[in-house]
Write a protein that holds these residues in place. Structure first.
Motif, PDB file in Angstrom:
ATOM      1  N   GLY A 103       0.625  -0.970   0.087  1.00 31.96           N
ATOM      2  CA  GLY A 103       0.263  -0.100   0.304  1.00 31.96           C
ATOM      3  C   GLY A 103       0.250   0.947   0.014  1.00 31.96           C
ATOM      4  O   GLY A 103       0.607   2.331  -0.758  1.00 31.96           O
ATOM      5  N   ASP A 104       2.062   1.274   0.589  1.00 30.03           N
ATOM      6  CA  ASP A 104       2.765   2.171   0.991  1.00 30.03           C
ATOM      7  C   ASP A 104       3.053   2.551  -0.435  1.00 30.03           C
ATOM      8  O   ASP A 104       3.837   3.941  -0.511  1.00 30.03           O
ATOM      9  CB  ASP A 104       3.599   2.071   1.577  1.00 30.03           C
ATOM     10  CG  ASP A 104       3.360   2.313   2.882  1.00 30.03           C
ATOM     11  OD1 ASP A 104       2.743   3.174   3.311  1.00 30.03           O
ATOM     12  OD2 ASP A 104       4.230   1.834   4.619  1.00 30.03           O
ATOM     13  N   ALA A 105       3.997   1.181  -1.480  1.00 30.02           N
ATOM     14  CA  ALA A 105       4.593   1.448  -2.496  1.00 30.02           C
ATOM     15  C   ALA A 105       3.283   2.337  -4.223  1.00 30.02           C
ATOM     16  O   ALA A 105       3.908   2.927  -4.178  1.00 30.02           O
ATOM     17  CB  ALA A 105       5.117   0.524  -2.950  1.00 30.02           C
ATOM     18  N   PHE A 106       2.305   1.719  -3.595  1.00 28.75           N
ATOM     19  CA  PHE A 106       1.148   2.446  -4.083  1.00 28.75           C
ATOM     20  C   PHE A 106       1.062   3.837  -4.097  1.00 28.75           C
ATOM     21  O   PHE A 106       0.781   4.585  -5.355  1.00 28.75           O
ATOM     22  CB  PHE A 106      -0.075   2.043  -4.199  1.00 28.75           C
ATOM     23  CG  PHE A 106      -1.290   2.700  -4.963  1.00 28.75           C
ATOM     24  CD1 PHE A 106      -1.692   2.358  -6.363  1.00 28.75           C
ATOM     25  CD2 PHE A 106      -2.284   3.529  -4.326  1.00 28.75           C
ATOM     26  CE1 PHE A 106      -2.531   2.565  -7.219  1.00 28.75           C
ATOM     27  CE2 PHE A 106      -3.522   3.708  -4.804  1.00 28.75           C
ATOM     28  CZ  PHE A 106      -3.108   3.557  -6.641  1.00 28.75           C
ATOM     29  N   THR A 107       0.811   4.474  -2.787  1.00 28.24           N
ATOM     30  CA  THR A 107       0.862   5.741  -2.703  1.00 28.24           C
ATOM     31  C   THR A 107       2.521   6.123  -3.046  1.00 28.24           C
ATOM     32  O   THR A 107       2.334   7.554  -3.442  1.00 28.24           O
ATOM     33  CB  THR A 107       0.889   5.618  -0.650  1.00 28.24           C
ATOM     34  OG1 THR A 107      -0.658   5.041  -0.715  1.00 28.24           O
ATOM     35  CG2 THR A 107       0.935   7.411   0.022  1.00 28.24           C
ATOM     36  N   ALA A 108       2.751   5.620  -2.768  1.00 27.02           N
ATOM     37  CA  ALA A 108       4.511   6.488  -3.500  1.00 27.02           C
ATOM     38  C   ALA A 108       4.305   6.692  -4.730  1.00 27.02           C
ATOM     39  O   ALA A 108       4.742   8.138  -5.388  1.00 27.02           O
ATOM     40  CB  ALA A 108       5.512   5.934  -2.533  1.00 27.02           C
ATOM     41  N   GLY A 109       3.651   5.509  -5.321  1.00 25.89           N
ATOM     42  CA  GLY A 109       3.631   5.677  -7.076  1.00 25.89           C
ATOM     43  C   GLY A 109       2.736   7.120  -7.199  1.00 25.89           C
ATOM     44  O   GLY A 109       2.735   7.037  -8.755  1.00 25.89           O
ATOM     45  N   ALA A 132       2.601  -3.265  -7.370  1.00 23.85           N
ATOM     46  CA  ALA A 132       2.708  -5.637  -7.593  1.00 23.85           C
ATOM     47  C   ALA A 132       4.631  -5.961  -8.346  1.00 23.85           C
ATOM     48  O   ALA A 132       4.385  -6.280  -7.256  1.00 23.85           O
ATOM     49  CB  ALA A 132       2.271  -5.335  -8.960  1.00 23.85           C
ATOM     50  N   LEU A 133       5.228  -4.859  -7.892  1.00 23.31           N
ATOM     51  CA  LEU A 133       6.991  -4.772  -7.716  1.00 23.31           C
ATOM     52  C   LEU A 133       7.483  -5.155  -6.729  1.00 23.31           C
ATOM     53  O   LEU A 133       7.730  -6.261  -6.292  1.00 23.31           O
ATOM     54  CB  LEU A 133       7.694  -3.933  -8.419  1.00 23.31           C
ATOM     55  CG  LEU A 133       7.573  -3.834 -10.162  1.00 23.31           C
ATOM     56  CD1 LEU A 133       7.900  -2.760 -10.615  1.00 23.31           C
ATOM     57  CD2 LEU A 133       7.927  -5.081 -10.731  1.00 23.31           C
ATOM     58  N   LYS A 134       6.411  -4.335  -5.971  1.00 18.76           N
ATOM     59  CA  LYS A 134       7.156  -4.227  -3.857  1.00 18.76           C
ATOM     60  C   LYS A 134       6.921  -5.666  -3.524  1.00 18.76           C
ATOM     61  O   LYS A 134       7.565  -6.025  -2.385  1.00 18.76           O
ATOM     62  CB  LYS A 134       6.110  -2.959  -3.651  1.00 18.76           C
ATOM     63  CG  LYS A 134       5.989  -3.393  -2.081  1.00 18.76           C
ATOM     64  CD  LYS A 134       7.785  -3.791  -1.498  1.00 18.76           C
ATOM     65  CE  LYS A 134       7.603  -4.473   0.660  1.00 18.76           C
ATOM     66  NZ  LYS A 134       7.748  -5.764   0.312  1.00 18.76           N
ATOM     67  N   HIS A 135       5.805  -6.555  -3.969  1.00 11.59           N
ATOM     68  CA  HIS A 135       4.835  -7.629  -3.438  1.00 11.59           C
ATOM     69  C   HIS A 135       5.744  -8.841  -3.376  1.00 11.59           C
ATOM     70  O   HIS A 135       6.713 -10.064  -3.150  1.00 11.59           O
ATOM     71  CB  HIS A 135       3.898  -8.300  -3.520  1.00 11.59           C
ATOM     72  CG  HIS A 135       2.573  -7.105  -3.655  1.00 11.59           C
ATOM     73  ND1 HIS A 135       2.857  -6.287  -3.740  1.00 11.59           N
ATOM     74  CD2 HIS A 135       1.846  -7.656  -2.413  1.00 11.59           C
ATOM     75  CE1 HIS A 135       1.354  -5.449  -3.387  1.00 11.59           C
ATOM     76  NE2 HIS A 135       1.147  -6.690  -2.378  1.00 11.59           N
ATOM     77  N   SER A 136       7.262  -8.295  -4.401  1.00 14.28           N
ATOM     78  CA  SER A 136       7.730  -9.412  -5.156  1.00 14.28           C
ATOM     79  C   SER A 136       9.310  -8.837  -4.479  1.00 14.28           C
ATOM     80  O   SER A 136      10.389 -10.205  -4.717  1.00 14.28           O
ATOM     81  CB  SER A 136       8.481  -9.038  -6.989  1.00 14.28           C
ATOM     82  OG  SER A 136       8.845  -7.783  -6.911  1.00 14.28           O
ATOM     83  N   ILE A 137       9.415  -8.327  -3.231  1.00 21.08           N
ATOM     84  CA  ILE A 137      10.578  -7.805  -1.829  1.00 21.08           C
ATOM     85  C   ILE A 137      10.625  -7.905  -1.193  1.00 21.08           C
ATOM     86  O   ILE A 137       9.070  -7.436  -0.721  1.00 21.08           O
ATOM     87  CB  ILE A 137      10.779  -6.579  -2.919  1.00 21.08           C
ATOM     88  CG1 ILE A 137      11.282  -5.817  -4.146  1.00 21.08           C
ATOM     89  CG2 ILE A 137      12.212  -5.660  -1.827  1.00 21.08           C
ATOM     90  CD1 ILE A 137      11.741  -4.564  -4.861  1.00 21.08           C
ATOM     91  N   VAL A 144      12.152  -0.920  -5.902  1.00 22.33           N
ATOM     92  CA  VAL A 144      12.667  -0.428  -6.939  1.00 22.33           C
ATOM     93  C   VAL A 144      13.080   0.704  -7.474  1.00 22.33           C
ATOM     94  O   VAL A 144      12.435   1.316  -6.899  1.00 22.33           O
ATOM     95  CB  VAL A 144      11.400  -1.556  -8.625  1.00 22.33           C
ATOM     96  CG1 VAL A 144      11.538  -3.030  -8.088  1.00 22.33           C
ATOM     97  CG2 VAL A 144      10.102  -0.368  -7.878  1.00 22.33           C
ATOM     98  N   ASP A 145      13.367   0.856  -8.909  1.00 28.32           N
ATOM     99  CA  ASP A 145      13.725   2.453  -9.025  1.00 28.32           C
ATOM    100  C   ASP A 145      12.368   2.516 -10.116  1.00 28.32           C
ATOM    101  O   ASP A 145      11.515   1.865 -11.113  1.00 28.32           O
ATOM    102  CB  ASP A 145      14.957   2.954  -9.923  1.00 28.32           C
ATOM    103  CG  ASP A 145      15.070   2.077 -10.661  1.00 28.32           C
ATOM    104  OD1 ASP A 145      14.845   1.597 -11.741  1.00 28.32           O
ATOM    105  OD2 ASP A 145      16.432   2.087 -11.020  1.00 28.32           O
TER     106      ASP A 145
END
Length: 162
Positions: A103-109, A132-137, A144-145
Motif C-alpha cells: 500500500g505504501d508503494a502504491f501511495t508513493a507511486g 505489484a513490484l513491491k510484492h516481490s521484495i 525498485v526505481d
C-alpha cells in the motif's frame, strides 16, 4: 481507534488534504457515505464525487482493489479520481513474496506521478505497478526505481530487469 474516532479525525483533516487515499470501505464504513449498490467502479465514482462536493480542496483521491486468487497469488487494480473522471489501471496478477509495504508503494507511486506531472492514467498505472513490484521484495521498503516501474508498464512482467 473506533470507527467514530476515525471518522471524527478524518473530518477534521480532510479540509487540508490535496491527495486522499480512501477506498470504498473507508468511504462507507468510516465516513458513512451511502453506497448506492452499483458495481464497484460506478459506486466508487459516486462516492468520490460526494467526497469532492464536501471537500472541494481535494485534487485527487486514489485506492486499489485487490483480488485474492490464493494465499500467494493476488491481482491488483488501481483507481484515481480527479473531480471529474475516474482513471483505472490495468489489472496486474502476481505472486507474493512479501505483502507488507504494498500500500505504501502504491501511495508513493501516485505521489511520484502527481509530482512529475504525469497524466492521471499514467499516474494510476505507475502506482499500481510500483505496488505489484513491491510484492516481490522482502521487507516493507520498495527497492525498485522509476525505470523498473516504467518497464513493467511498457513491456510487462516478463521483461523486468533488476
Amino acid at each position: 481507534w473506533s470507527l467514530e474516532e476515525a471518522k471524527g479525525f478524518l473530518e477534521k483533516v480532510l479540509p487540508y488534504v490535496d491527495i486522499a487515499f480512501l477506498g470504498k470501505l473507508d468511504m462507507t464504513n468510516i465516513l458513512k457515505y451511502k453506497d448506492n449498490d452499483l458495481d464497484f467502479e460506478d459506486s466508487l465514482k459516486d462516492l468520490y464525487k460526494e467526497l469532492f462536493k464536501n471537500y472541494p480542496n481535494i485534487k485527487y483521491v486514489a485506492c486499489t482493489k485487490r483480488s485474492v486468487h490464493s494465499i500467494n497469488e493476488n491481482s491488483l487494480k488501481g483507481y484515481i479520481f480527479d473531480g471529474k473522471d475516474i482513471y483505472i489501471s490495468n489489472e496486474y496478477r502476481f505472486d507474493i513474496l512479501d505483502r507488507v509495504g504494498g500500500g505504501d508503494a502504491f501511495t508513493a507511486g501516485i505521489l511520484h506521478g502527481v509530482i512529475n506531472n504525469m497524466d492521471s492514467k499514467k499516474t494510476v498505472e505507475f502506482g499500481v505497478c510500483a505496488s505489484a513490484l513491491k510484492h516481490s521484495i522482502r521487507g516493507d521498503i520498495n527497492l525498485v526505481d522509476e525505470e523498473c516501474v516504467i518497464s513493467l508498464i511498457d513491456k510487462g512482467l516478463q521483461n523486468i530487469k533488476r
